[in-house]
Every structure is written in C-alpha cells, then in structure tokens.
Design an enzyme around this catalytic site. Structure first.
Site, PDB file in Angstrom:
ATOM      1  N   TRP A 149       0.155   2.651  -2.559  1.00 11.84           N
ATOM      2  CA  TRP A 149       1.042   2.226  -1.094  1.00 11.84           C
ATOM      3  C   TRP A 149       0.718   0.540  -0.508  1.00 11.84           C
ATOM      4  CZ3 TRP A 149      -2.902   1.143   1.642  1.00 11.84           C
ATOM      5  CH2 TRP A 149      -4.626   1.072   2.385  1.00 11.84           C
ATOM      6  N   ASN A 150       0.350  -0.204  -0.859  1.00 10.01           N
ATOM      7  CA  ASN A 150       0.577  -1.233   0.007  1.00 10.01           C
ATOM      8  C   ASN A 150       1.525  -2.288  -0.327  1.00 10.01           C
ATOM      9  OD1 ASN A 150      -0.529  -1.607  -2.202  1.00 10.01           O
ATOM     10  ND2 ASN A 150      -1.785  -3.908  -1.469  1.00 10.01           N
ATOM     11  N   LYS A 173       3.852   7.139 -11.252  1.00 11.22           N
ATOM     12  CA  LYS A 173       3.374   8.448 -10.038  1.00 11.22           C
ATOM     13  C   LYS A 173       3.597   6.932  -8.932  1.00 11.22           C
ATOM     14  CE  LYS A 173       0.295   8.911  -8.014  1.00 11.22           C
ATOM     15  NZ  LYS A 173       0.212   8.979  -7.263  1.00 11.22           N
ATOM     16  N   ALA A 174       4.687   7.660  -7.801  1.00 13.27           N
ATOM     17  CA  ALA A 174       4.251   6.412  -7.268  1.00 13.27           C
ATOM     18  C   ALA A 174       2.963   7.322  -5.581  1.00 13.27           C
ATOM     19  CB  ALA A 174       5.480   5.938  -6.520  1.00 13.27           C
ATOM     20  N   GLU A 176       1.868   8.799  -2.865  1.00 14.36           N
ATOM     21  CA  GLU A 176       2.275   9.790  -2.147  1.00 14.36           C
ATOM     22  C   GLU A 176       2.598   9.659  -0.313  1.00 14.36           C
ATOM     23  OE1 GLU A 176       0.453  10.268  -4.373  1.00 14.36           O
ATOM     24  OE2 GLU A 176       2.136  11.476  -5.940  1.00 14.36           O
ATOM     25  N   SER A 227      -7.903   1.406  -6.441  1.00 10.54           N
ATOM     26  CA  SER A 227      -9.166   1.007  -6.465  1.00 10.54           C
ATOM     27  C   SER A 227      -9.888   0.740  -7.608  1.00 10.54           C
ATOM     28  CB  SER A 227      -9.817   1.703  -5.517  1.00 10.54           C
ATOM     29  OG  SER A 227     -10.057   2.919  -6.112  1.00 10.54           O
ATOM     30  N   GLU A 248      -4.885  -3.149 -12.761  1.00 11.71           N
ATOM     31  CA  GLU A 248      -4.786  -4.588 -11.330  1.00 11.71           C
ATOM     32  C   GLU A 248      -5.294  -3.372 -10.248  1.00 11.71           C
ATOM     33  OE1 GLU A 248      -4.851  -5.465  -8.523  1.00 11.71           O
ATOM     34  OE2 GLU A 248      -2.880  -5.417  -8.219  1.00 11.71           O
ATOM     35  N   LEU A 249      -6.829  -3.717 -10.517  1.00  4.24           N
ATOM     36  CA  LEU A 249      -7.662  -3.130  -9.509  1.00  4.24           C
ATOM     37  C   LEU A 249      -8.038  -4.046  -7.922  1.00  4.24           C
ATOM     38  CD1 LEU A 249      -9.894  -1.765 -12.172  1.00  4.24           C
ATOM     39  CD2 LEU A 249      -8.058  -0.908 -11.134  1.00  4.24           C
ATOM     40  N   CYS A 282      -4.612  -6.699  -2.497  1.00  2.00           N
ATOM     41  CA  CYS A 282      -5.443  -7.040  -3.101  1.00  2.00           C
ATOM     42  C   CYS A 282      -5.995  -8.389  -3.314  1.00  2.00           C
ATOM     43  CB  CYS A 282      -5.818  -6.548  -4.160  1.00  2.00           C
ATOM     44  SG  CYS A 282      -4.227  -6.756  -5.574  1.00  2.00           S
ATOM     45  N   GLU A 379     -14.674  -3.797  -0.646  1.00  2.00           N
ATOM     46  CA  GLU A 379     -13.642  -5.038  -0.318  1.00  2.00           C
ATOM     47  C   GLU A 379     -12.944  -3.986   0.942  1.00  2.00           C
ATOM     48  OE1 GLU A 379      -9.202  -4.890  -2.553  1.00  2.00           O
ATOM     49  OE2 GLU A 379     -10.461  -3.243  -2.407  1.00  2.00           O
TER      50      GLU A 379
END
Ligand code: NAD
Length: 478
Positions: A149-150, A173-174, A176, A227, A248-249, A282, A379
């Site tokens: 969501w960022n 799945k974007a 929500e 995450s 990509e965490l 991130c 983080e």
C-alpha cells in the site's frame, strides 16, 4: 472536482463485484471512499483459468506487439496523471505533488520494461560444424503477484510491467487499503487493447488468496513486495510446488555521515527525505550514523528541519507529509518509540500521534538509541529517524551491517578512500553516495540478506519472469 474510481475486481477482461465487500478509508479524514469487493474461492478459480488462457495468448504475441500495448497503456496513464494522483492521495494520504510524481514513475516502469521486452536476446554458443546450439528465453508462466500500500500505483506497476513485458500473464492482489492505483493501471491496459485474461486483479483476504494461488501448477512465479515475515511465509508456500519467488522485502537503511561532508546540506537532505511518503518507503533513510566530531551540529540541524515538516491532508497546498497509510501503523510506531525511550534513547522532536482524526504521526527524531532497542532491528516504516554517533569507519560499517536487512544504504562523503570501502563493505543491494535516491527504472533494484531475492528494473528486471532453454540442433542424426 476530486475523483475516486468505482472499486471492482478484474477477471478475464470483466469488471466484477462480489457479495462480500470492505470499506476503503481516507487515512487523513477516516471517511469511507468506497466499498471494495472481495474475491472468494470461485472468483480466484476463475482468475486462474483466465490467466492460464491469457498466458497462451500472450506468450504467442510478438514482443513488438506486447511492447506497443504496454507503451499505449503507459501513455494513457500519463494523460490521466491528475485523476490517478487524486485517487492516490485520497486513499493513501500522501501530498498530491508526490502522488503526481508517483504516476509518472509508474508509467516509466512500464516504458522501461516495454523496451526490455524487445531486447530479451538469447545467444548462440560456438559449436562443431553441423551443430547449432542456442540459448532461448521463454516467459515463465502465470505470475501470482502481491503489492503493498505504500505506493498504490508504482508498486503494482513494477510487477505488471515485468510480467507483461516478458510474455507472462498475471493475477495481481493489490493492497486492500489502496486499490485505486492498480484499478487505474488495469483500466489503461483494457483501453490499450490487452487481451482478456492476461491481466487479472483481485482483492480479498491476503492469506486465502496466497494459499489458493501459490500451489497451483500453472503459477510459476510468486512476486511480493512486503514485509520479511510475509515474504518468508510466501516463500515457504512456493517451495512446496518448486515455484520461483521474486521477493522485495523490508529495509532499514543506514546513512553514514562522514566528518568531511557539508553538515547542513546532509542534515537537511536527510530530514526532508526521511519524511517523504511519511517514512513508508522500503529504502527510507532511517539509521543515521554520524561521525562524533560533527554529531551535535548534524543533530541540531536535522531536528530543526524535521520539526517544521508541514503535516496535514495531502490535498492541502504546502503539506509535506500526510498521515500513515493505515490505522495499524500508529500503535506499531508508538511502541517502537516508547521502547527506545525506556532503554535510554532521547526524543529530540515528535514521538507520538499527531491530532486525533486521521492516522497522523509526528515527524520524530531519536538520538543515542541503544543497540538493544527494538527499533534498531525492526524497520519502523514511518516518520522516525534514528541518529547515533560513530568513532571511525570500522565502527560505522559494523553498525550499518548490524541488522538482518540489506536493501538500501547511503553515505555523505567526498573522500575517495571512504567511498571505496563503504561501497564495498556496506551489505545492501543499492548504495548511494551524496544522494538519498536509491533507484530508477533503468537500475536493478532489490535486496540482500533478509531484504529479499531477485531484482526489479534495469536489464536484470525481467530475469525472474523468464526461463532459459538450451537448444541443441544437430543437422544429422549422430
Ligand atoms: P504486510 O507484509 O503484512 O503486507 C504487505 C502486503 O502483503 C500487503 O499488500 C498485504 O495485503 C500482503 N500480505 C500480507 N499477508 C499476506 C499473505 N499471507 N499472503 C499474501 N499477501 C499478504 O505488511 P503491512 O502490515 O501491510 O505493513 C507492515 C510492514 O510491511 C512494514 O512495516 C514494512 O516492513 C513492510 N512493508 C514493506 C514494503 C516495501 O516496500 N518493501 C511495503 C509495505 C509494507
């Protein structure tokens, strides 16, 4: 007039509602923006069948035609910059100017990968007369992608661009919380003439969607930005069916500020950049390690700038930082700050929720944070900067490398000997000197250690989406 799109799933070329839906909320006002349909198992099965059919169509579409459709969709997104940016600010809260830039960055991701689609060259291996040995690239299959969501538009853009440029179909799945960015992208592709089934968009219960899609035999790549804990979970699921992952965490970026730098410029750059997107990036610069000889001056200038960050609704002129994107960030940030303070850290500005409507958090600076504080390992993903001193370069590098993360790292110095060591020894996938920018569409982006596997962007960006086949053709039976 501000616009926000009708919220739907997109399956096999059709916009769809379902019997179950959930509210989408403006994080600055807590007002409901719309109702988001949730996919159940029947819709996921349809999306899977559609993507399997879409893969057969798209893998057999020429790279030139694929590229043309992607470029057309990107140009529609550019034309709709204002409309898309308003949707992003409404659902995410970021300042409108930052949302406008995000739309352009999203379009650039598509444009770069559209070019790469035309350059997925194989190679010919020198071989004996009568033998022709060549290396071919093939799209891997159906991609199950999960975007956060960022960055409501540019995060989905990266995954859709990689899949479509390579000839894969995709079920995305974007997030929500921020569905409109992905919905605008899908609309643009629908209008650009993408065949039905190639791009499918679902929302719902994340665990149900991943547990259904990942084990399917036709799903050959799982791509996530999220995450580290969710990345580990999805990687575990993918390992059960030997499915490739692109992860990509998280990150916990160190910034090493050396004694030779321009302290004022470095401090202002750090304070402004830390608060961008409310720290929910991130690659956000988070752990500042400053040479002890300039520590007090750096802290004072950094705090002065951070404290005057204009916080508010992203639609208002002059606002520099909006709210956090969802309610659950506030207790997480509060707990991290409180824990650091309990262990001896000093709060130099901020440290708490801002106001009582909307999910705002004050721009926050902590100094002298002990190594044992949770925030030194977790983080924060919010507007919280940590500033600690270092004695010498060995100490700075050791502190920079003291987390499991390795996504982005930065330094401020002009000393060639420092740059040489830092660029080699800081354990990250992206390292920048005298700038807090970490990536462009044309640079490979991704992490080392617990920050993930694989790269997005650059000439490496399509590697996760392709398989390599070695073909040996002998002119005669031997
Ligand atoms: P999260 O990891 O729970 O969610 C990130 C994305 O993954 C979301 O879209 C979510 O819907 C999805 N997700 C969560 N569980 C899933 C599952 N079982 N199966 C499939 N998808 C799943 O994170 P969050 O609570 O939304 O944010 C918290 C943390 O996530 C942040 O502190 C940050 O570390 C990380 N994060 C990182 C990025 C990034 O750009 N790397 C972006 C957003 C969040």
């Amino acid at each position: 007039m501000r616009t926000y799109p009708d919220l739907n799933l997109f399956i096999d070329g059709q916009w769809r509602k379902t019997s179950k839906d959930m509210p989408v909320v403006n994080p600055a006002t807590e007002e409901e923006l719309g109702r988001l349909p949730h996919a159940g198992i029947p819709e996921l099965e349809e999306a899977l069948r559609a993507a399997e059919k879409g893969f057969e169509i798209w893998r057999n579409t020429s790279p030139r035609n694929r590229s043309d459709i992607i470029l057309k969709a990107a140009s529609i997104m550019r034309e709709r910059q204002e409309e898309i940016a308003q949707s992003i600010t409404a659902e995410h809260g970021k300042p409108l100017a930052q949302a406008r830039l995000e739309v352009i960055r999203g379009a650039e991701f598509f444009e770069w990968d559209a070019g790469e689609a035309m350059r997925m060259y194989g190679r010919v291996i020198p071989s004996a007369s009568g033998h022709n040995i060549s290396v071919h690239h093939h799209p891997i299959g159906v991609v199950a992608a999960f975007s956060p969501w960022n960055f409501p538009m540019s995060q989905p853009a990266r995954k859709i661009a990689g899949a479509l440029a390579s000839g894969c179909s995709i079920i995305l799945k974007a997030a929500e919380e921020t569905p409109a960015g992905a919905i605008h992208i899908v609309r643009a592709f629908e209008e650009a003439g993408l065949p039905a089934g190639v791009l499918n968009l679902v929302f719902g219960t994340p665990s149900q969607i991943s547990e259904f899609l990942i084990p399917q035999p036709s799903v050959r790549l799982v791509a996530l930005t999220g995450s580290t804990s969710v990345g580990r979970h999805l990687t575990g699921l993918a390992s059960q069916s030997d499915t490739r992952v692109l992860m990509e965490l998280g990150g916990h970026a160190p910034v090493i500020v050396c004694e030779d730098t321009d302290v004022e410029k470095a401090a202002i750059s750090g304070a402004v950049r830390k608060m961008r997107n409310c720290g929910q990036v991130c690659t956000s610069p988070t752990r500042f390690f400053v040479h002890e000889s300039i520590f007090d001056e750096f802290v004072s200038r950094f705090v002065k700038r951070a404290a005057v960050t204009v916080v508010g609704n992203g639609f208002e002129d002059g606002v520099e930082m909006g709210p956090t994107a969802n309610a659950r960030r506030i207790p997480v940030l509060t707990e991290l700050v409180d824990d650091a303070v309990a262990q001896g850290a000093e709060v130099r500005t901020g440290g708490a929720r801002h106001g009582d409507i909307g999910y705002f958090f004050q721009p926050t600076v902590l100094t002298n944070v002990p190594k044992t504080a949770k925030i030194m390992q977790e983080e924060p993903f919010g507007p919280v900067a940590i500033i600690n001193p270092f004695k010498d370069l060995d100490d700075a590098i050791a502190q920079a490398n003291s987390t499991p993360y390795g996504l982005a790292g930065y330094c401020f110095t002009n000393r060639a000997d420092y740059i040489e060591r830092l660029a080699n020894e800081v354990e990250v996938g992206n390292f920048s000197i005298n700038t807090l920018e970490a990536s462009l569409p044309e640079t490979p982006f991704g992490g080392v250690k617990s920050s993930g596997y694989g790269r997005e962007g650059g000439t490496e960006g399509l590697e996760s989406y392709i398989t390599i086949k070695n073909v040996w053709h002998s002119a005669n039976i031997v």
